[in-house]
Design an enzyme around this catalytic site. Structure first.
Site, mmCIF file in Angstrom:
data_model
loop_
_atom_site.group_PDB
_atom_site.id
_atom_site.type_symbol
_atom_site.label_atom_id
_atom_site.label_comp_id
_atom_site.label_asym_id
_atom_site.label_seq_id
_atom_site.Cartn_x
_atom_site.Cartn_y
_atom_site.Cartn_z
ATOM 1 N N CYS A 1 0.864 1.288 3.442
ATOM 2 C CA CYS A 1 0.990 2.683 3.035
ATOM 3 C C CYS A 1 -0.348 3.233 2.525
ATOM 4 O O CYS A 1 -1.308 3.322 3.277
ATOM 5 C CB CYS A 1 2.102 2.808 1.999
ATOM 6 S SG CYS A 1 2.631 4.479 1.605
ATOM 7 N N HIS A 2 -0.450 3.588 1.248
ATOM 8 C CA HIS A 2 -1.684 4.085 0.649
ATOM 9 C C HIS A 2 -2.577 2.955 0.106
ATOM 10 O O HIS A 2 -3.682 3.217 -0.347
ATOM 11 C CB HIS A 2 -1.381 5.059 -0.501
ATOM 12 C CG HIS A 2 -0.827 6.379 -0.069
ATOM 13 N ND1 HIS A 2 0.473 6.527 0.361
ATOM 14 C CD2 HIS A 2 -1.390 7.610 0.001
ATOM 15 C CE1 HIS A 2 0.692 7.795 0.663
ATOM 16 N NE2 HIS A 2 -0.425 8.477 0.457
ATOM 17 N N ALA A 3 -2.101 1.715 0.147
ATOM 18 C CA ALA A 3 -2.861 0.594 -0.422
ATOM 19 C C ALA A 3 -4.217 0.348 0.250
ATOM 20 O O ALA A 3 -5.107 -0.209 -0.402
ATOM 21 C CB ALA A 3 -2.024 -0.677 -0.425
#
Length: 186
Positions: free
Chosen positions: A111-113
């Site tokens: 995801c946003h990691a």
């Protein structure tokens, strides 16, 4: 080569992690008999984010500052918007991610990691994916962005969102069982 049953995996997160992106990998890897530890900034339980509100707590096993890559085969970083945004400004987090990278250990971010991987300076030249809204961030950091459920490049695994978690966990298992990865500098 490490069988998943004897693997040790570290998940790093803080408050605001996407609920499923911590719980699904943690629980599925444990079902496969891997040892999975959750490390947080202060070593205390953290609260997830689910849908449009706060979710459930996840217990912690240790502080991120106390984690050492030598004790683990892989590092997993859940997404959500809040969690990686808070983690990517923490010196201990960036030091840990760089150490996993330098030792050829598996690193998985969903995801946003990938924001954390960008901040750690390990994205340039790598094929990756992410949540669509940070596609430009990945590209600006020199990553080669792909719109696929899971992308692995020299032991760095990325996925887009919660619907990709099954493929994400399968790729984590596969990469751990392949062993250490020789990496070119990003």
């Amino acid at each position: 080569m490490t069988a998943i049953q004897s693997a040790k995996i570290l998940i790093i997160a803080t408050n605001g992690f996407e609920q499923s992106e911590l719980e699904f990998p943690r629980d599925q890897l444990r079902v496969k008999d891997a040892t999975v530890h959750v490390a947080t900034l202060d070593g205390n339980a953290i609260k997830g984010w689910e849908g449009s509100d706060w979710g459930r707590d996840a217990s912690a096993d240790l502080k991120i500052a106390d984690a050492t890559p030598e004790d683990y085969d892989a590092l997993v970083i859940p997404g959500g918007q809040i969690n990686p945004d808070l983690l990517r400004v923490e010196k201990d987090v960036l030091t840990l991610v760089k150490a996993f990278h330098d030792q050829g250990k598996v690193i998985a971010a969903v995801c946003h990691a990938p924001w954390v991987l960008i901040e750690a300076g390990i994205v340039a030249g790598r094929e990756m994916t992410s949540f669509h809204s940070i596609k430009t961030d990945v590209k600006n950091a020199g990553g080669v962005w792909k719109d696929q459920e899971v992308v692995a490049d020299q032991g760095i695994i990325t996925s887009r969102n919660p619907s990709d978690l099954k493929a994400f966990v399968s790729k984590i298992v596969e990469e751990i069982e392949e062993g250490h990865h020789q990496r070119q500098a990003a």
